[in-house]
Design a protein around this motif. Structure first.
Motif: not given
Length: 540
Positions: A380-381, A452-468, A470-474
């Protein structure tokens, strides 16, 4: 530079934790300070208490005394302007870490074990193979490395590459089981390898007996500790005595003979015999171990900070005998991988053997250069914004071992004899009724997320890991490699890659939790004396 590796070794010897464990006292473990009942007495119930020991590291590991440090503090210039490792003070608990990166011969041992134990399972073997095609470059002739790097004996001590984060974790799990199996067989708690292979002890040269009964599944630490790995063809002659008065003696091939007519039991976690699980180090552990600031510390005062795992601002040795030599395996500049012919500098065109250059003050080799190394954390950045200041880690995925039989409390196993793990259902211990489905457990599981890999992260789930990416598999990797510039040798730098991807510049090493005392080197250190407890004196 104060080399602590010698001091730490002396301290470990003093504590008796260089071997499997300290020498345990033959004296009785005593009696309970709260009830007065004697321990290890078969006449009063047989509650067993092992002598207190400080467990030692598993094979290949070095003790790292933990402490506080400024994570990200060694990065003076953020040349990539990522701002993804901003300074924050954290504490890392003491732990163990591999002295070197995992090498090709280490990985080939893993492959051989799979081939020997599952000869028909081509998928298992194929999935464990490193991707040797990582050496291919469109404009480079690297095909010899594709064919030779993993398997040729000339490269056996070089770090394994082409291994994904997922493969590295699988190796760590396999390594845990092999180390613990070796301990139990050496101690005679499990049937020794010679008997398992069908050889008779003292039976004469060339004489053998029928092979011991084959076990259905290979040894697994969790399955063994749950009492599911025992019986004929498994149990050794030196299993611990079962002091429970209700226990009955069992007869096995290994248990026949004088002195074996008493009840026996498998080792439990309370005996302190087995090692903790091998795993990837967390990012905080890796950065702390790489800096090794303990070498510049006296009375809690850090005399000098560091940019690299060694003292000084440069990348060359300042010592008389090695003056001018490069301290790590990296790329000095475009087209310069090893220096000038006739006087090679870092002496490596690609990777170098895992015991190359000088170890840092913890005794760890190649914590800068050679290959980048996978760590356990999800990238996570803004990891520095939400973090725990003790053992910071971003990547918790809570799981429970699936029960095959709730009445017998046995674990369900996969086809390789390992426990099947499911996402955790609750953040707390469930009641017996909830566990057995006799009560409404929705209250305990509501809003619980085992990932809990993305603890407290607020993201757009529709684009999460699709256009970036930075996702739970990075996953994070650190340390710089043979093909990187000096900037990446700084322990605070961090990069990421998908967990199923691999590279010719990325390898790994393992870590292990340390149980018991956190202080490693105790000699010449002040300590409070412990007076005899008043409660232990006889009442008048």
């Amino acid at each position: 530079m104060k080399k602590l590796s010698i001091l730490f070794t002396a301290g470990l010897c003093a504590l008796g934790i260089l071997g499997t464990s300290c020498k345990s006292s033959k004296k009785s473990a005593g009696a309970s300070s709260k009830t007065g009942w004697a321990y290890n007495d078969k006449h009063n119930g047989g509650f067993s208490v092992a002598p207190k020991i400080q467990p030692g590291p598993g094979p290949g590991l070095i003790a790292i005394e933990g402490g506080t440090f400024v994570m990200g503090g060694s990065l003076a210039q953020d040349l990539s302007y990522e701002y993804d490792n901003v300074r924050r003070r954290v504490t890392v608990a003491s732990f163990y870490m591999d002295e070197t990166e995992v090498s090709n011969v280490d990985w080939r041992e893993y492959l051989y074990w799979i081939q020997r134990n599952f000869p028909e399972d081509r998928e298992y073997y194929y999935n464990a193979l490193p991707d040797t095609l990582v050496w291919r470059r469109p404009l480079s002739y690297n095909e010899p490395y594709v064919e030779n790097y993993l398997r040729h004996p000339a490269y056996q001590d070089y770090p394994v590459v082409g291994v994904s984060w997922e493969q590295a974790r699988e190796y760590a799990e396999w390594r845990t089981d092999r180390v613990n199996e070796q301990i139990l067989r050496e101690k005679g708690i499990l049937l020794d390898y010679k008997s398992l292979a069908g050889n008779t002890k003292g039976g004469g040269k060339g004489k053998t007996t029928a092979a011991a009964p084959a076990t259905k599944d290979p040894f697994n630490t969790d399955i063994y500790l749950n009492g599911q790995y025992k019986g004929e063809g498994i149990d050794g002659k030196k299993m611990p005595r079962n002091l429970n008065p209700a226990a009955t003696a069992t007869t096995t091939t290994a248990g026949k003979g004088k002195g074996n007519s008493v009840p026996r039991r498998p080792v439990t976690r309370e005996d302190g015999v087995l090692k903790e699980h091998y795993r990837l180090p967390t990012e905080a552990e890796w950065e702390y171990a790489a800096l090794a600031l303990a070498g510049n510390t006296e009375y809690e005062n850090i005399e000098d900070g560091r940019i690299y795992p060694w003292d000084g601002l440069g990348v060359r040795s300042g010592k008389k005998k090695t003056q001018g030599l490069i301290m790590a395996n990296f790329k000095r500049g475009e087209g310069d991988n090893m220096g000038t012919g006739g006087y090679l500098n870092d002496k490596a065109d690609i990777t170098a053997p895992v015991r190359s250059y000088m170890p840092n003050d913890f005794g760890l080799y190649n914590m800068a250069g050679n290959v980048n190394e996978w760590v356990e954390d999800t990238y996570r950045k803004l990891s520095f914004e939400d973090f725990e200041d003790f053992n910071p880690f971003r990547g918790n995925q809570y799981v429970d071992k699936r029960l095959e039989d709730k009445n017998k409390w046995t674990y369900a196993k996969d086809k390789y004899g390992r426990p099947i793990k499911d996402p955790a259902k609750s953040r707390r211990k469930q009641t017996w009724a909830e566990l057995n489905g006799k009560a409404d457990s929705s209250a305990s599981t509501k809003h619980f997320n085992p990932d809990m890999r993305g603890y407290k992260d607020t993201v757009n789930q529709q684009l999460y890991g699709t256009v970036t990416l930075i996702n739970d598999h990075s996953k994070v990797y650190k340390g710089g490699s043979w093909n990187d510039r000096a900037y990446w040798l700084n322990p605070a730098t961090r990069r990421f890659m998908q967990q199923d991807e691999s590279s010719a510049e990325v390898g790994f090493r393992c870590a292990m939790n340390m149980t018991g005392s956190t202080e490693i080197f105790t000699k010449y250190k002040p300590h409070f004396s412990q007076p005899k407890s008043r409660a232990s004196s006889k009442a008048r």
